[in-house]
Structure formats: C-alpha cells, structure tokens
Design a protein around this motif. Structure first.
Motif, short mmCIF file in Angstrom:
data_model
loop_
_atom_site.label_atom_id
_atom_site.label_comp_id
_atom_site.label_asym_id
_atom_site.label_seq_id
_atom_site.Cartn_x
_atom_site.Cartn_y
_atom_site.Cartn_z
N PRO A 1 0.84 -1.21 0.00
CA PRO A 1 0.00 0.00 0.00
C PRO A 1 0.87 1.25 0.00
N TRP A 2 0.22 2.37 -0.25
CA TRP A 2 0.90 3.66 -0.25
C TRP A 2 0.60 4.39 1.05
N LEU A 3 1.58 5.12 1.52
CA LEU A 3 1.42 5.91 2.73
C LEU A 3 0.81 7.26 2.36
N LEU A 4 -0.38 7.52 2.87
CA LEU A 4 -1.15 8.73 2.56
C LEU A 4 -1.27 9.58 3.80
N VAL A 5 -1.04 10.89 3.66
CA VAL A 5 -1.12 11.78 4.81
C VAL A 5 -1.91 13.03 4.46
#
Length: 440
Positions: free
Chosen positions: A118-122
């Motif tokens: 997964p991608w790290l989203l902030v």
C-alpha cells in the motif's frame, strides 16, 4: 431461390465451424488481472483467462520472484494467486505465468510485475492550509490534492481507486470531495509500476454542510452521511464503485460503517449496534445490545473488534465472530484509543492510555484471538494523536499510527513492527493524520 438459400446457409455453417476450430486451436490467453482486496494471505491477485485452465498445471509451471510461499485458488477460470502471510513483502513481485488449459493447449509464458504494497497517505500541514500527499517508492512526498483551508476527514476507497475527503473553511462550513486516482499496481514491465496519479477532485454535494461522515468498503463503494443547517436535512447516500448512487433510509445515532465485503452496514443505535443489509430483505436487523463501538474489521474472516464502555468507566475489547456471542479479549480501566486486527482476527493490536493529571501515557498491546497478551510496549515519549486510527498492513507487517507529544501541536507518521511493536520509523513532516491507501 431455394438452392441459393441452401448454399448460403451451408456456407454460413461452414464459416462458423471453421471459426470454432480455429479458436480451439488457438492457445489460451491471459485477458485480465486485478488485485483482490479480500484474502487470507498478505496479498492476492485474480487472473482471468480466455479458456478454462488446469490449475495444477498453472501452479507447477508458473513462478513467483522473490520465491515467497503462495497458493493458487479457484477451479478453472479465474484463478487467484494468494501470497502467504509468513514473510513481509518488501519489493515488487515478478510473476511468470504459464500452464495448460483443459484441452492441453499451452499458455504462452507471460511476465507481469505486481506491486501489492500500500501507499502511505497523509493529510500534510503546508503553507496556506492542508494537502493530501503520498509517499512514493523513492521516499518523496507527492501532492495529490489541492491545498485546502482544512481537511476535516479523509477516507481512502477500499479498492485503492480514489480518496474521499471532507474539507472545511475557516468559517466552519464543510464540503465533500472525491479524488479519483489513476493506478497501476500490475504492469508488463517493472518501470510501469507507477505511483497513483490524481484526477481533478469532484464535489459530491453542491451545498455547505453542518457535518459529514464517510465510509468505504473493499469493493470501492462509498457511504456519505450528511446533515445540513436546517431541520430534517440529514441524508445517507450510497455511491457505488460504478458511479451509481442511491439514497438509504436508515435511522442511526452516529457514523455508519460499511462492511468490508459489501452488502451491509453497521448502524450505531442508542441501545447497541445493528447490522443490516443495504437492500431491504424484510428481515429484522441483527442487534448487539450494550454501549459498544466498532473498532476494526478483520476483513478476511468476517470478524470485527469492538470497544465496549461499561457503567463503571471500565473499557473492554471484544472479538465478534459471526454467529457467536462477543468474546472478551481485555478488560481494564485504561482508555482504549485505537484497535486493529489482521485478516483472520487471530492478532489484535490496541493502543491503551492512562492519564495522571494532564500527562498521558500510551502503550501498545498485542493480543491473540483468545485474549492472551503476547507483547506490550510503551509509546513513550510519543502518544497517539487524538482521533486518529491505527491500521495494520498485512503486506509489510507494519502498523501505521499518527503520533504526537507535548512539545508539538501537530502529528508525525509512525511505523511499528507488528510483531515486536518496535517503532521502525517516524517521518519528520507535520501531519494531521496518516492512513494506508491500498494498491489499486
């Protein structure tokens, strides 16, 4: 005329038979591949072919690199590749697909590259407000939304194809937006595995709101629960992954949550939690009485983790198994700030908090499915940022949290080893919240 008609019919039949024979002699083809979000392993990929395949042949002749333990599921077509959850995945996977169909025709070898991580989203604090940003594989932060005055909440769609968000103005007005994404987690070449790219955000409602709650399931549906500034303006709308929309007639006392696999919704009521289908079947909703709130879904098993509030101010963590009464895993006086679980529900993580005066101390606890404490560690000097979730990633075996401490007002992104509970990394950027965005 009759003879001509007979000749035409005979010719048509001959052409059809010839085409059928030609098709039968053609080798099978791989025609579709799609990541599967609901699975019992660390990652799964569905593969569809032009012909029914022999699963055993596909299993014996296909290769996965690195050579992680994996299984092939399904009868003939489609087939599902499930990577077992015993080893963290740290790189893209190379898949060499081959095998025979049920007529003995050989599938020409196909090579695919698959990025299941997964991608790290902030929600990052930037000049002028807040912005959604994503961490790419080169450890660079990529903006994927405009800069808003404020972002009240964000919900990644469960299929990884977009992000829904509630923005707010300095006057307190809220708007809902859907940020669709262009994804490429499966490609013919490794350089084709690109970070998600953002389309223009689309407003979901054309009016200001008093409140808005969002929920998504793993098939990409979005539930939008809103209320306006006038009495009776509350509305619940389901936006399906295909773009179709319909209003739901549901009475709830708090935010609704879609079931991971689709088809149902968890409804908070004044006397407990109710589980009801999205399509009215005429059957009464399943009711779980008591002061409970939903903490996390364990998607692969249909289980869920609940937080129960007792009249004497104690808190308990419960594991709900379909068809059985809730099983108490932990009971105590500490506040339960966040929970997460793996897909099977046999591992449950909880952040617990205790306050002495104005000083808070948080610890993270790992439980098994029977309530045994396997490990616990203090988060000192960090604490979990109020109102933010803890999320487990089965691909990398990491927990994602948003951390803070008394010396700062904003948050930091924290990654913990899910087995040892060690803090692997703290990203230095200032954020309001961090979440996983599934590979779509």
């Amino acid at each position: 005329m009759t003879r001509l008609l007979w000749i035409l019919l005979t010719s048509a039949v001959a052409i059809v038979v010839g085409q059928q024979q030609l098709m039968l002699r053609r080798p099978p083809r791989l025609i579709q591949h799609r990541p599967q979000p609901i699975h019992s392993g660390s990652a799964a990929l569905d593969l569809s072919f032009s012909r029914p395949m022999e699963r055993k042949s596909v299993r014996l002749t296909s290769r996965l690199l690195p050579p992680l333990n994996h299984r092939w599921l399904g009868e003939t077509n489609p087939l599902r590749l499930v990577v077992d959850p015993d080893t963290p995945i740290t790189t893209p996977l190379e898949l060499q697909i081959s095998g025979e169909d049920q007529r003995g025709q050989l599938l020409p070898p196909r090579q695919l590259w698959w990025e299941p991580r997964p991608w790290l989203l902030v929600n990052r604090i930037v000049e002028g407000g807040e912005q959604l940003q994503l961490l790419d594989r080169s450890e660079q932060w990529r903006p994927i939304s405009p800069v808003w005055e404020g972002i009240q909440s964000l919900v990644p769609l469960g299929d990884g194809e977009g992000i829904a968000m509630v923005t707010r103005t300095n006057e307190g007005q809220e708007r809902i937006w859907l940020q669709r994404l262009i994804t490429s987690s499966v490609a013919k070449q490794q350089n084709g595995l690109l970070a998600p790219r953002a389309k223009e955000p689309q407003p979901l409602l054309d009016k200001d709101l008093l409140f808005a709650h969002l929920s998504s399931n793993l098939v990409g549906d979005l539930l939008v629960q809103t209320g306006g500034f006038t009495p009776g303006s509350e509305r619940i709308e389901l936006i399906r992954s295909d773009g179709s929309r319909r209003d739901l007639d549901i009475l709830a006392s708090g935010p609704l949550r879609l079931l991971p696999a689709g088809g149902g919704v968890v409804v908070p009521a004044y006397d407990g939690l109710a589980l009801q289908p999205l399509v009215d079947t005429g059957q009464p909703a399943q009711m779980l009485p008591g002061s409970r709130e939903l903490g996390a879904f364990c998607a692969a098993s249909g289980r869920a983790v609940l937080i129960r509030h007792w009249p004497d101010y104690r808190r308990s963590i419960e594991l709900v198994i379909p068809g059985l009464a809730p099983q108490e895993l932990l009971l105590g006086e500490q506040a339960v700030l966040a929970v997460a679980c793996n897909g099977s529900g046999k591992r449950v993580w909880a952040v617990l908090g205790r306050w002495q005066g104005d000083k808070g101390e948080h610890e993270i606890v790992l439980l098994d499915g029977d309530g045994n404490i396997l490990k616990r560690k203090p988060l000192t000097p960090w604490t979990l940022k109020s109102g933010t979730p803890m999320q487990f990633d089965p691909v990398s075996h990491q927990l994602l949290v948003t951390l803070t401490h008394p010396a700062m007002n904003d948050g930091r992104v924290g990654l913990l080893n899910a087995e040892t509970l060690d803090l692997n990394q703290v990203h230095p950027i200032a954020v309001q919240e961090a979440q996983w965005l599934m590979a779509g």
